[in-house]
Design a protein around this motif. Structure first.
Motif: not given
Length: 276
Positions: A43-46, A169-174, A210-212, A256-257
Motif C-alpha cells: 500500500p502507499g504511504l498515505a 535527525g529526521i532524515f536518519y530516524y526511519p 522522511c517528508v512523511f 503511523i510512522q
C-alpha cells in the motif's frame, strides 16, 4: 547472475543467465524460461494514516493506553513520571515494534496488544525506541543545549546548525528504526556506513518517508506546544484530559510512522538484500 533450472523437455539441470526471458536448452534446444515472482502488494504511504484505526483492537489499545500515559505525563513527580514513561511507554513500544515487524513481513492488519507480563521485554522495547530517538536527535539536542548555555541570541547564524542537525535527525530516524527493529539492539542504529548505503539504494522512497515523518513530527510538536501553553489554573481533570488527548494522537502518530517505515522496507526488501 545465472539461475539454475531443470529443462522440462530433457530433465537436465541447466543454468540460464537471467529471469523473465526464454533461452534454448544447450542439450535439447527446448526453450527454458523462469518468470520473476510478482511484486509484493505494498500500500502507499498515505494508507498509514488510517492504519491505527483499521481494527477494533488497535482503536481500543489507543483508547485504553492514552489516558494512562497522559496521567503519568501530567504527574508533577519526576520519579513517578519517569517510571510511567518506562512501563507504559515500554508496553506501547512493544506494540510499535510489532507494527514494524509485521508490516515488513507483508501483513496489513494492525497487531493485537502484546502480553504485558514480560517486564524485561517491556523495558527493553522502551530503551530501543528511545535509542532510535537518541541516535537521530542527540546531535541537535546537544547543539541546542550549548547555544542555550552560552546565551546565544536567536538571530545568530549558529542556530542554523541546530536546525540542520534536527533535519538530519529526521532524515536518519526511519533508518535507525529499521536497524534497531531488525537487530533488536539499539546499537544497531550506529552502523552508519551500512545505513547510508541502504538509504542510497532506496533514496526516492526513503526521501518520501522522511517528508512523511517531517509532517507527523510537526503535528506532534504543535500539540505538545499547545498542551504546554495551557493555563496553570485549569482543574486537574482538564489537565489530565488534555494530556490524554495529546497522548492518543501521539500514539496514533507513532503507529503511523512505524507502519510507514515497514512499508518502505517491504517495497524495497529485494533491492536492500539485507537477508540474502
Amino acid at each position: 547472475m545465472d539461475i539454475r533450472l531443470v529443462c522440462l523437455n530433457c530433465d537436465r539441470a541447466i543454468e540460464i543467465p537471467s529471469a523473465g526471458e526464454d533461452h534454448p536448452c544447450p542439450l535439447c534446444g527446448a526453450l527454458v524460461s523462469v518468470e520473476l515472482p510478482p511484486e509484493p502488494d505494498v500500500p502507499g504511504l498515505a494508507s498509514a494514516f488510517v492504519y491505527p484505526f483499521s481494527t477494533v483492537g488497535s482503536v481500543l489499545f489507543l483508547v485504553l493506553m492514552a489516558p494512562l500515559w497522559g496521567f503519568f505525563r501530567s504527574s508533577g513527580s519526576a520519579l513517578f513520571g519517569c517510571l510511567g514513561h518506562i512501563l507504559i511507554g515500554g508496553y506501547v513500544a512493544a506494540w510499535l515494534w510489532d507494527i514494524l515487524s509485521t508490516t515488513a513481513m507483508g501483513k496489513h492488519q494492525a497487531p493485537a496488544a502484546p502480553m504485558p507480563t514480560d517486564l524485561w521485554e517491556t523495558a527493553g522495547s522502551f530503551f530501543r525506541f528511545f535509542g532510535a530517538l537518541l541516535v537521530a536527535f542527540a546531535p541537535a539536542a546537544i547543539a541546542a543545549t550549548a547555544l542555550f548555555a552560552y546565551d546565544i541570541p536567536k538571530e545568530s547564524p549558529l542556530n542554523v546548525v541546530t536546525a540542520a542537525l534536527a533535519v538530519a535527525g529526521i532524515f536518519y530516524y526511519p533508518m535507525a528504526l529499521l536497524l534497531i527493529g531488525f537487530s533488536e539492539r539499539w546499537i544497531g542504529s550506529l552502523h552508519f556506513i551500512f545505513a547510508v548505503r541502504s538509504i542510497l539504494l532506496i533514496k526516492r522512497d526513503y526521501l518520501l518517508c522522511c517528508v512523511f515523518f517531517l509532517v507527523t513530527f510537526g503535528v506532534s510538536t504543535g500539540l505538545e506546544t499547545a498542551v504546554a501553553a495551557l493555563p496553570r489554573d485549569l482543574p486537574v481533570a482538564a489537565v489530565i484530559g488534555a494530556h490524554a488527548a495529546n497522548a492518543f494522537v501521539e500514539l496514533a502518530l507513532y503507529a503511523i510512522q512505524m507502519r510507514a517505515v515497514g512499508l518502505v522496507y517491504l517495497a524495497n526488501k529485494d533491492r536492500l538484500g539485507w537477508f540474502r
